[in-house]
Write a protein that holds these residues in place. Sequence first.
Motif, short mmCIF file in Angstrom:
data_model
loop_
_atom_site.label_atom_id
_atom_site.label_comp_id
_atom_site.label_asym_id
_atom_site.label_seq_id
_atom_site.Cartn_x
_atom_site.Cartn_y
_atom_site.Cartn_z
N ASN A 118 38.82 34.53 43.51
CA ASN A 118 38.37 35.92 43.38
C ASN A 118 37.78 36.15 42.00
N MET A 119 36.68 36.86 41.96
CA MET A 119 35.97 37.11 40.71
C MET A 119 35.73 38.60 40.50
N ILE A 120 35.68 38.99 39.23
CA ILE A 120 35.31 40.37 38.87
C ILE A 120 34.23 40.31 37.81
N SER A 121 33.45 41.37 37.71
CA SER A 121 32.42 41.46 36.69
C SER A 121 33.05 41.83 35.36
N ASP A 122 32.73 41.06 34.31
CA ASP A 122 33.31 41.36 33.00
C ASP A 122 32.75 42.66 32.42
N LEU A 123 31.58 43.08 32.86
CA LEU A 123 30.99 44.32 32.35
C LEU A 123 31.68 45.56 32.91
N ARG A 124 32.34 45.43 34.04
CA ARG A 124 33.00 46.57 34.70
C ARG A 124 34.48 46.65 34.36
N LEU A 125 35.01 45.64 33.68
CA LEU A 125 36.44 45.56 33.34
C LEU A 125 36.80 46.59 32.27
N VAL A 126 37.83 47.38 32.54
CA VAL A 126 38.31 48.36 31.57
C VAL A 126 39.60 47.88 30.94
N SER A 127 40.54 47.41 31.77
CA SER A 127 41.85 47.05 31.25
C SER A 127 42.55 46.06 32.18
#
Length: 88
Positions: free
Chosen positions: A10-19
């Motif tokens: 599973n991957m997430i965008s580092d630009l959208r990461l808040v916390s």
Amino acid sequence: MRLINIGYGNMISDLRLVSVVSPDSAPIKRLIQESREKGLLVDATYGRKTRSVVIMDSGHVILSAIQPETIASRHEGKTVIVEEEDEE
């Protein structure tokens, strides 16, 4: 856009990461429950114990089975790569 692996492919965008936080405190447990009720909760644990809670700028809350420190170090590693690419 860079992607951060949060476990089990599973991957997430580092630009959208808040916390990235631990799921143990009462306020985080309330946040998880509220997100579940709103339909903004993504469970990426594959049935394993939740070890970190990822909060995105879209309001989505993502549960992960890897430690917050691991996600943070992966995020930091991606940031260094972005800076090196920008310098070229």
